[in-house]
Scaffold this motif. Structure first.
Motif, PDB file in Angstrom:
ATOM      1  N   ALA A 338       0.830  -1.201   0.000  1.00 11.54           N
ATOM      2  CA  ALA A 338       0.000   0.000   0.000  1.00 11.54           C
ATOM      3  C   ALA A 338       0.868   1.257   0.000  1.00 11.54           C
ATOM      4  CB  ALA A 338      -0.935   0.001   1.210  1.00 11.54           C
ATOM      5  N   SER A 339       1.938   1.258   0.811  1.00 11.60           N
ATOM      6  CA  SER A 339       2.829   2.418   0.862  1.00 11.60           C
ATOM      7  C   SER A 339       3.589   2.596  -0.439  1.00 11.60           C
ATOM      8  CB  SER A 339       3.810   2.263   2.027  1.00 11.60           C
ATOM      9  OG  SER A 339       3.139   2.305   3.266  1.00 11.60           O
ATOM     10  N   LEU A 340       4.005   1.493  -1.045  1.00 10.96           N
ATOM     11  CA  LEU A 340       4.734   1.584  -2.307  1.00 10.96           C
ATOM     12  C   LEU A 340       3.855   2.132  -3.420  1.00 10.96           C
ATOM     13  CD1 LEU A 340       6.750  -1.762  -2.219  1.00 10.96           C
ATOM     14  CD2 LEU A 340       7.620   0.554  -1.836  1.00 10.96           C
ATOM     15  N   THR A 341       2.575   1.735  -3.411  1.00  7.33           N
ATOM     16  CA  THR A 341       1.641   2.244  -4.423  1.00  7.33           C
ATOM     17  C   THR A 341       1.442   3.741  -4.270  1.00  7.33           C
ATOM     18  OG1 THR A 341       0.502   0.113  -4.515  1.00  7.33           O
ATOM     19  CG2 THR A 341      -0.686   2.030  -5.348  1.00  7.33           C
ATOM     20  N   VAL A 342       1.271   4.180  -3.034  1.00 12.40           N
ATOM     21  CA  VAL A 342       1.109   5.611  -2.766  1.00 12.40           C
ATOM     22  C   VAL A 342       2.358   6.370  -3.182  1.00 12.40           C
ATOM     23  CG1 VAL A 342       0.887   7.315  -0.915  1.00 12.40           C
ATOM     24  CG2 VAL A 342      -0.565   5.284  -0.913  1.00 12.40           C
ATOM     25  N   ARG A 343       3.505   5.831  -2.856  1.00 13.33           N
ATOM     26  CA  ARG A 343       4.789   6.469  -3.199  1.00 13.33           C
ATOM     27  C   ARG A 343       4.930   6.629  -4.714  1.00 13.33           C
ATOM     28  NH1 ARG A 343      10.677   6.146  -1.758  1.00 13.33           N
ATOM     29  NH2 ARG A 343      11.805   5.457  -3.617  1.00 13.33           N
ATOM     30  N   SER A 344       4.731   5.553  -5.434  1.00 14.35           N
ATOM     31  CA  SER A 344       4.933   5.578  -6.880  1.00 14.35           C
ATOM     32  C   SER A 344       4.010   6.582  -7.555  1.00 14.35           C
ATOM     33  CB  SER A 344       4.709   4.177  -7.456  1.00 14.35           C
ATOM     34  OG  SER A 344       4.780   4.193  -8.863  1.00 14.35           O
ATOM     35  N   TYR A 345       2.730   6.576  -7.177  1.00 12.51           N
ATOM     36  CA  TYR A 345       1.758   7.435  -7.850  1.00 12.51           C
ATOM     37  C   TYR A 345       2.027   8.910  -7.547  1.00 12.51           C
ATOM     38  CZ  TYR A 345      -2.647   9.425  -9.419  1.00 12.51           C
ATOM     39  OH  TYR A 345      -3.586  10.194 -10.068  1.00 12.51           O
ATOM     40  N   HIS A 346       2.272   9.222  -6.276  1.00 13.24           N
ATOM     41  CA  HIS A 346       2.371  10.633  -5.909  1.00 13.24           C
ATOM     42  C   HIS A 346       3.712  11.247  -6.283  1.00 13.24           C
ATOM     43  CE1 HIS A 346      -1.191   9.506  -3.552  1.00 13.24           C
ATOM     44  NE2 HIS A 346      -1.522  10.773  -3.695  1.00 13.24           N
ATOM     45  N   VAL A 347       4.775  10.460  -6.351  1.00 13.93           N
ATOM     46  CA  VAL A 347       6.037  11.003  -6.854  1.00 13.93           C
ATOM     47  C   VAL A 347       5.881  11.361  -8.331  1.00 13.93           C
ATOM     48  CG1 VAL A 347       8.438  10.440  -7.393  1.00 13.93           C
ATOM     49  CG2 VAL A 347       7.501   9.901  -5.140  1.00 13.93           C
ATOM     50  N   ARG A 348       5.173  10.526  -9.076  1.00 15.18           N
ATOM     51  CA  ARG A 348       4.894  10.863 -10.478  1.00 15.18           C
ATOM     52  C   ARG A 348       4.021  12.109 -10.581  1.00 15.18           C
ATOM     53  NH1 ARG A 348       2.111   6.385 -13.629  1.00 15.18           N
ATOM     54  NH2 ARG A 348       2.423   7.903 -15.315  1.00 15.18           N
ATOM     55  N   ALA A 349       3.012  12.198  -9.712  1.00 12.54           N
ATOM     56  CA  ALA A 349       2.080  13.327  -9.782  1.00 12.54           C
ATOM     57  C   ALA A 349       2.739  14.634  -9.375  1.00 12.54           C
ATOM     58  CB  ALA A 349       0.869  13.046  -8.886  1.00 12.54           C
ATOM     59  N   TYR A 350       3.562  14.619  -8.325  1.00  8.33           N
ATOM     60  CA  TYR A 350       4.108  15.863  -7.780  1.00  8.33           C
ATOM     61  C   TYR A 350       5.467  16.228  -8.348  1.00  8.33           C
ATOM     62  CZ  TYR A 350       0.380  15.366  -4.315  1.00  8.33           C
ATOM     63  OH  TYR A 350      -0.835  15.240  -3.700  1.00  8.33           O
ATOM     64  N   LEU A 351       6.289  15.231  -8.688  1.00  7.97           N
ATOM     65  CA  LEU A 351       7.632  15.509  -9.181  1.00  7.97           C
ATOM     66  C   LEU A 351       7.796  15.193 -10.660  1.00  7.97           C
ATOM     67  CD1 LEU A 351       9.791  14.169  -6.207  1.00  7.97           C
ATOM     68  CD2 LEU A 351       8.877  16.467  -6.558  1.00  7.97           C
ATOM     69  N   THR A 493     -10.290  -1.687   2.470  1.00  7.04           N
ATOM     70  CA  THR A 493     -10.790  -1.685   1.097  1.00  7.04           C
ATOM     71  C   THR A 493      -9.648  -1.231   0.205  1.00  7.04           C
ATOM     72  OG1 THR A 493     -11.512   0.628   1.035  1.00  7.04           O
ATOM     73  CG2 THR A 493     -13.055  -0.956   1.990  1.00  7.04           C
ATOM     74  N   SER A 494      -9.909  -1.142  -1.072  1.00  6.39           N
ATOM     75  CA  SER A 494      -8.867  -0.662  -1.982  1.00  6.39           C
ATOM     76  C   SER A 494      -8.519   0.792  -1.721  1.00  6.39           C
ATOM     77  CB  SER A 494      -9.321  -0.841  -3.427  1.00  6.39           C
ATOM     78  OG  SER A 494     -10.508  -0.081  -3.666  1.00  6.39           O
ATOM     79  N   TRP A 495      -9.362   1.504  -0.962  1.00  4.71           N
ATOM     80  CA  TRP A 495      -9.119   2.927  -0.732  1.00  4.71           C
ATOM     81  C   TRP A 495      -9.059   3.310   0.753  1.00  4.71           C
ATOM     82  CZ3 TRP A 495     -13.463   5.401   1.400  1.00  4.71           C
ATOM     83  CH2 TRP A 495     -14.668   4.701   1.297  1.00  4.71           C
ATOM     84  N   ILE A 496      -9.001   2.347   1.637  1.00  5.01           N
ATOM     85  CA  ILE A 496      -8.792   2.624   3.063  1.00  5.01           C
ATOM     86  C   ILE A 496      -7.721   1.674   3.592  1.00  5.01           C
ATOM     87  CG2 ILE A 496      -9.772   2.671   5.383  1.00  5.01           C
ATOM     88  CD1 ILE A 496     -12.437   3.355   4.241  1.00  5.01           C
ATOM     89  N   HIS A 497      -6.629   2.244   4.048  1.00  4.40           N
ATOM     90  CA  HIS A 497      -5.550   1.471   4.666  1.00  4.40           C
ATOM     91  C   HIS A 497      -5.240   2.098   6.021  1.00  4.40           C
ATOM     92  CE1 HIS A 497      -1.278   0.374   5.454  1.00  4.40           C
ATOM     93  NE2 HIS A 497      -1.685  -0.798   4.990  1.00  4.40           N
ATOM     94  N   GLN A 498      -4.994   1.251   7.015  1.00  8.26           N
ATOM     95  CA  GLN A 498      -4.765   1.765   8.361  1.00  8.26           C
ATOM     96  C   GLN A 498      -3.639   1.001   9.037  1.00  8.26           C
ATOM     97  OE1 GLN A 498      -8.074   2.848  11.098  1.00  8.26           O
ATOM     98  NE2 GLN A 498      -7.248   1.256  12.434  1.00  8.26           N
ATOM     99  N   ILE A 499      -2.817   1.744   9.792  1.00 11.35           N
ATOM    100  CA  ILE A 499      -1.781   1.149  10.636  1.00 11.35           C
ATOM    101  C   ILE A 499      -2.054   1.580  12.074  1.00 11.35           C
ATOM    102  CG2 ILE A 499       0.682   0.961  11.126  1.00 11.35           C
ATOM    103  CD1 ILE A 499       1.208   1.880   8.245  1.00 11.35           C
ATOM    104  N   THR A 500      -2.222   0.616  12.960  1.00  9.17           N
ATOM    105  CA  THR A 500      -2.332   0.900  14.395  1.00  9.17           C
ATOM    106  C   THR A 500      -0.979   0.592  15.013  1.00  9.17           C
ATOM    107  OG1 THR A 500      -4.656   0.253  14.344  1.00  9.17           O
ATOM    108  CG2 THR A 500      -3.603   0.447  16.504  1.00  9.17           C
ATOM    109  N   ARG A 501      -0.424   1.573  15.697  1.00 12.87           N
ATOM    110  CA  ARG A 501       0.973   1.494  16.129  1.00 12.87           C
ATOM    111  C   ARG A 501       1.060   1.714  17.642  1.00 12.87           C
ATOM    112  NH1 ARG A 501       2.660   5.229  12.648  1.00 12.87           N
ATOM    113  NH2 ARG A 501       3.160   3.700  11.030  1.00 12.87           N
TER     114      ARG A 501
END
Length: 648
Positions: A338-351, A493-501
């Motif tokens: 989930a983190s890798l997907t977020v990283r890949s998409y937003h680095v493309r979008a912002y940078l 879901t495909s659009w909700i990810h949660q980490i309890t720490r």
């Protein structure tokens, strides 16, 4: 303090009882030492009807030319006197204030002042009332001089509705990413100013002024509130980023100088503004090349802090040492898909570029930082020998009957593998062992197309149904454990990810959520809420902060100053959270703290809910003129905005 927006039911009662003006004691800890004379306008922050003088308004101007057949001086004077007397009949003493203007007025000021000059002149010749240009301070002095007595108000004016189905409680959460960015930049600005002061300015202009200006502009009532148009929100964000870039230079040079032996350093300290999407080239590439990474941690607060920080790395054999060369306990946590997907998409979008290397771990290590000071740590890659502990990882899939546990210290949380729901909270030190459940729901936004034009929008919260968000079948549940912290990962879901720490040395849980893109393919806007449910008997009572300073008692479906007519049982019980919300029952207290301004409530006894994100498809007719539908785009491919945040 003078304003217009109080609840329509509250205003009607205050007009009848001449209680529009009060002495407001808004702090239960400061009591009368913080009281202030406060007045709500009888209708709005505009003149009485018939006295709007913009060039395109239809108010009748004062025609005082004796040669004109429509000379109307006496008529307009009588209208003025009647309006003044009408306002005097709902307020106390012999002074009334008219606010001459409104939103988007004075585009041609001459038309206003020409008419006001005439009215003041002819009204004073008439003599029934006295009219003058004034200021709020002059008006307040005149009220004070009457030595009249005033009602005392001890709660606040939330929530506010201007009609039966129009509660302005949606904006408490609107644009949550922007609200979070402002919170982060505000803290960064204060730290940068401290460092700039310690090192001294390099020139006559402060390197933090651009960020200060951007933060000030963002405090506009249609800024941080999230009630601006999308292109305006983008402009606010751009200005904040430009301010950050300038302040970043101040921080880097100051830290480099402070951490060097002789006050000068050639070290080029880099910062990681995209850590929220797991992107930090400074920590990734250096270790990969076999070099050591120097991490300077600055504490802008006035007390010592002991925390665990995390940075992304590409290698699995690292060691962390403090400034004296002592090994510091550290832990590697595998990065999730989930983190890798977020990283890949937003680095493309912002940078605008692809991420060549895939990070493998988050490196967590303990830091101890003195007040208004810094500590230095060195992270090195190793080929062999002692190294950071790699977290033990176990993954189960839904629809099994297991109990999953995290927490190695006094605090423990238990989860069910069937859906991944929190089931139990245990604090050994406080002897608390109680049932607790966390879940997600969404409110569907009212469309305004079903015989009632009031839609849910940037300002207005108007739910049109409550729906549970259930974990998808076979959704993975991952537990990571190590010497510093435990994590429980849920892909609901495909659009909700949660980490309890849970950190080993702490007695609170940290919940990190990623919500979005909220699906609206069905044409229905959605407002995403997390709920924490307990068995506590709270009798409809809960507490929310007042600007992060005090906590005020809230009672569901109740107002202290009038008998509430309930039209919207959800929206009418929502309150702004800047710091947090709590509830208690005499034996137990549950507190939830937030990392940004959001809305929250306790709609049911023993339950706290926080609205995390909103995506809507209709405008609510309060001036924005467009739907609250934030997106992120790569070229022309746009998706709904993802929000990442925390609560504690």
């Amino acid at each position: 303090l003078y304003f217009a927006r109080i609840d329509y039911q509250d205003r009607a009662k205050r007009r009848n009882e001449k209680h529009l003006e009060v002495v407001w004691r808004g702090s239960r800890s400061l009591h009368s030492t913080s009281q202030i004379f406060t007045s709500a306008f009888p209708t709005h922050y505009s003149p009485p009807d018939g006295f709007q003088f913009e060039v395109n308004d239809d108010s009748i101007p004062v025609q005082d030319d004796p040669l004109l057949f429509d000379n109307n001086v006496q008529k307009r004077v009588s209208d003025f006197v009647a309006a003044a007397v009408a306002q005097a009949n709902v307020t106390r003493a012999n002074h009334v204030m008219w606010t001459m203007g409104d939103d988007f007025k004075y585009q041609y000021a001459d038309s206003w002042f020409k008419q006001m000059d005439k009215l003041i002149h002819y009204v004073n010749l008439d003599g029934r009332v006295n009219a003058l240009y004034s200021t709020p301070s002059i008006y307040t002095d005149a009220k004070y001089a009457t030595m009249d007595s005033w009602p005392v108000k001890t709660d606040d004016f939330f929530p506010y509705a201007d009609a039966a189905n129009a509660y302005w409680t949606g904006y408490f959460t609107s644009r949550p990413s922007f609200k979070g960015y402002i919170r982060v930049m505000s803290g960064y600005y204060l730290a940068a100013r401290q460092l700039e002061f310690l090192m001294g300015r390099s020139g006559s202009i402060s390197g933090t002024e651009t960020l200060a200006d951007a933060l000030a502009i963002a405090q506009h009532h249609d800024g941080v509130s999230g009630t601006e148009k999308q292109h305006v929100a983008a402009d606010y964000t751009k200005r904040l980023h430009m301010g950050y870039v300038e302040a970043e230079k101040v921080v880097a040079s100051s830290v480099a100088s402070l951490s060097s032996k002789h006050g000068k350093s050639l070290t080029n300290f880099q910062q990681c503004p995209l850590l929220n999407v797991s992107y930090c080239p400074a920590s990734e590439n250096i270790l990969l090349n076999g070099k050591s990474l120097v991490v300077v941690v600055y504490n802008p607060l006035g007390w010592k802090r002991e925390e665990v920080i995390q940075i992304p790395v590409l290698v699995d054999k690292v060691i962390v040492r403090d400034f004296n060369g002592n090994e510091v306990e550290s832990q590697l946590l595998p990065v999730t898909n989930a983190s890798l997907t977020v990283r890949s998409y937003h680095v493309r979008a912002y940078l605008g570029k692809n991420t060549d290397d895939t990070i493998r771990y988050w490196l967590a290590f303990s830091v101890s930082v003195p007040p208004l000071g810094f500590s230095t740590y060195v992270v090195s890659a190793l080929q062999s020998g002692g190294r950071s502990t790699i977290s033990s990882t176990s993954t189960v899939f839904g629809n099994t009957d297991q109990t999953l546990e995290i927490g190695q210290g006094n605090l423990k949380l238990l989860f069910s593998s069937n859906g991944g729901k929190l089931t139990q909270y245990i604090n050994k030190r406080n002897s608390v062992n109680t049932v607790a459940e966390q879940s997600y729901i969404y409110y569907s936004g009212f469309s305004g197309e079903e015989g009632d034009s009031q839609a849910s929008g940037a300002y207005i919260l108007r739910p049109n149904g409550t729906f549970q968000i259930k974990a998808e079948e076979e959704a993975p549940l991952t537990v990571m454990k190590g010497p510093l912290l435990d994590e429980f990962h849920q892909q609901l879901t495909s659009w909700i990810h949660q980490i309890t720490r849970i950190y080993k040395s702490k007695e609170h849980a940290e919940v990190e959520f990623m919500v979005g893109p909220i699906p609206i393919d069905d044409g229905i806007g959605k407002e995403i809420v997390t709920q924490i449910t307990t068995t506590m008997k709270t009798n409809g009572t809960f507490y929310t902060d007042s600007n992060g300073r005090d906590f005020l008692r809230r009672i569901r479906d109740y107002r202290q100053d009038w008998d509430l007519e309930i039209n919207q049982p959800i929206a009418g019980n929502y309150y702004p959270l800047n710091l947090g919300i709590y509830m208690e029952d005499g034996n137990t207290e549950l507190s939830v703290l937030v990392d940004r301004a959001v809305g929250g409530s306790s709609i049911k006894d023993g339950q706290i809910e926080i609205m995390l994100h909103r995506r809507l498809v209709h405008d609510d007719s309060r001036g924005v003129g467009e739907a609250l539908n934030e997106t992120v785009c790569i070229h022309n491919d746009c998706k709904g905005l993802m929000v990442k945040g925390k609560f504690f």
